[in-house]
Design an enzyme around this catalytic site. Structure first.
Site, short mmCIF file in Angstrom:
data_model
loop_
_atom_site.label_atom_id
_atom_site.label_comp_id
_atom_site.label_asym_id
_atom_site.label_seq_id
_atom_site.Cartn_x
_atom_site.Cartn_y
_atom_site.Cartn_z
CG ASP A 155 -2.58 24.29 -2.16
OD1 ASP A 155 -3.29 24.64 -3.13
OD2 ASP A 155 -2.52 23.13 -1.73
CE LYS A 161 -10.45 20.90 -4.85
NZ LYS A 161 -9.31 20.79 -3.94
CE1 TYR A 219 -4.59 15.44 -0.01
CE2 TYR A 219 -5.97 16.86 -1.38
CZ TYR A 219 -5.27 15.68 -1.21
OH TYR A 219 -5.23 14.75 -2.22
C1 LIG Z 1 -8.11 19.83 -3.94
C2 LIG Z 1 -6.85 20.37 -3.43
C3 LIG Z 1 -5.60 19.95 -3.91
C4 LIG Z 1 -5.45 18.80 -4.85
O1 LIG Z 1 -6.07 19.03 -6.08
P1 LIG Z 1 -6.47 17.77 -7.01
O2 LIG Z 1 -6.96 18.42 -8.26
O3 LIG Z 1 -7.50 17.01 -6.26
O4 LIG Z 1 -5.23 16.99 -7.22
C5 LIG Z 1 -4.47 20.60 -3.46
N1 LIG Z 1 -4.55 21.60 -2.58
C6 LIG Z 1 -5.72 22.02 -2.08
C7 LIG Z 1 -5.74 23.18 -1.12
C8 LIG Z 1 -6.91 21.42 -2.47
O5 LIG Z 1 -8.06 21.82 -1.93
#
Ligand SMILES: *Cc1c(COP(=O)(O)O)cnc(C)c1O
Length: 428
Positions: free
Chosen positions: A237, A265, A142
């Protein structure tokens, strides 16, 4: 009716599904979401004053434990100076310097407000810098909810993807090739066929959005090599795994250098800060220097940056990650012991301060294997744990998070609750 139930009914009148982000609605486990009143250390309290040990940690940010006094103090101080200026500040320089110092592959960085913005912008930058359109992502990873990333594999192995969300035109995903995680051979054939057209590969180097799945070193090395050979940009990511699996993220752990990295995060410490950065020559394509447009009214917000910067300072304490990893490993060892003890297909795995629990015989290494786990048992386990005061992610496809406040007695309480819960649901 409990406050949680009352709130959930009321929330559904004015908010779609009663929540501001879908997984919070408990749809995949059923029941009533807990409305949270406050959080401190390893604990959260719901609207009915029930206390839980929290293994979500706001989906990762609460690595220091909730409401760390130094983070709160920094935010309180920042607030007295004004909430937002729409002009640069010294704190943003400090934040950028800290990120560049801790993640050496990042020579320049831009702050944004969410992980979605970070990955979406990194993707546009990769396309702008390479003047190519096609991208590669992996099933089960994701990367936020940008149009071209909400995509699943097409009908054939090397056909381009289809949208996973309505509202995404097929035209927006037709440049996205979706491959299997940890499959080196597929990567090789994709590059063989499309190499010179691929702008970037985007990957979670530790996947945390299909439960926890670790990338093999060969998988990451293969994609690094292929990107270099074909002039494609490798985007890690690390919105979830950055500053979660190690200081410096998964790239430090694996010793692999991506061209661009997305962070989020943990780096906001609970407030909205995310970032993307990497090689200065790539970052130079961004406006105002270059032609790739990207902007944000609240980017680098002073209150949010105060929380982020303080968090980044505190996680550099000696042995911070050694201890975090140890506590997470104790938890996972406990889960694995119970699986064996009770003779059920239940196991767990950890990396740094992240863990996964799986209702299957062995720790899965692919999206396909994760999908084969016993979802029905997970649901029952989730609710039994909740009754015992343990708050796990309400989905079998999410990772769990441990904080620096998950001390031994917290872990022990959790393991005992897991034994009771597993006995209940399997009648052993
Ligand atoms: C949480 C997450 C996102 C999206 O971040 P948001 O702050 O919720 O938009 C993108 N990539 C990864 C790997 C994530 O865990």
């Amino acid at each position: 009716m409990s406050f949680n139930e009352t709130f959930f009914q009321r929330a559904q009148i004015t908010t779609p599904g009663g929540v501001n982000s879908p997984v919070r609605a408990f749809r995949s486990v059923g029941g009533t979401p807990r409305f949270i009143k406050k959080a401190e250390g390893a604990y959260i309290w719901d609207a009915d004053d029930k206390q839980y040990i929290d293994y979500i940690g706001s989906w990762g940010p609460a690595i220091l434990g909730h409401a760390h006094p130094e983070v709160i103090a920094a935010v309180q101080h920042a607030v007295t100076q004004g909430l937002s200026f729409g002009a640069p500040t010294e704190a943003e320089i400090l934040m950028a310097e800290e990120i560049c110092k801790l993640v050496p592959s990042i020579e320049q960085v831009r702050l944004v407000s969410s992980g979605t913005e970070a990955t979406m912008s990194a993707l546009r930058l990769a396309r702008g810098a390479t003047k190519r359109d096609k991208i590669i992502k992996f099933e089960g990873c994701y990367h936020g909810h940008a149009d071209s990333l909400l995509v699943k594999a097409g009908s054939g192995l090397l056909t381009f993807g289809n949208p996973t969300s309505s509202g995404v035109p097929a035209d927006f995903t037709k440049h996205t090739l979706v491959l299997d995680y940890n499959d080196c051979a597929q990567l090789e054939s994709a590059f063989q066929q499309f190499g010179s057209e691929i702008a970037c590969v985007i990957v979670e180097p530790v996947a945390g959005n299909m439960n926890l799945i670790k990338a093999t070193e060969a998988f990451l090395q293969t994609m690094r090599r292929l990107c270099s050979e074909h002039g494609s940009i490798l985007i890690f990511d690390e919105v979830m795994c950055g500053f979660r699996v190690a200081l410096g993220g998964a790239q430090a752990l694996f010793g692999i250098t991506p061209d661009l990295t997305a962070l989020g995060k943990v780096i906001g410490g609970g407030l909205p800060v995310a970032a993307f950065g990497g090689k200065a020559e790539i970052m130079a394509h961004l406006a105002p220097l270059g032609g790739v447009y990207q902007a944000g009214t609240l980017s680098g917000n002073p209150v949010a940056v105060a929380a982020g910067l303080t968090t980044l300072k505190l996680i550099q304490a000696p042995d911070f990650y050694t201890q975090l990893s140890q506590q997470t490993q104790k938890l996972v060892d406990g889960f694995n012991r119970i699986g064996t003890e009770l003779n059920i297909d239940f196991c767990a795995d950890a990396i740094g301060g992240m863990f996964g629990i799986y209702f299957c015989k062995e720790v899965p290494t692919s999206f396909e294997q994760v999908m084969q786990a016993n979802g029905e048992l997970f649901k029952r386990f989730f609710h039994a744990m909740l009754d015992h005061g343990i708050y796990l992610a309400p989905s079998a496809y999410e990772a769990g998070f441990v904080s620096a406040c998950h001390f031994d007695h917290v872990i022990e309480t959790t393991i005992n609750a897991a034994r009771e819960s597993l006995r209940q649901i399997t009648c052993k």
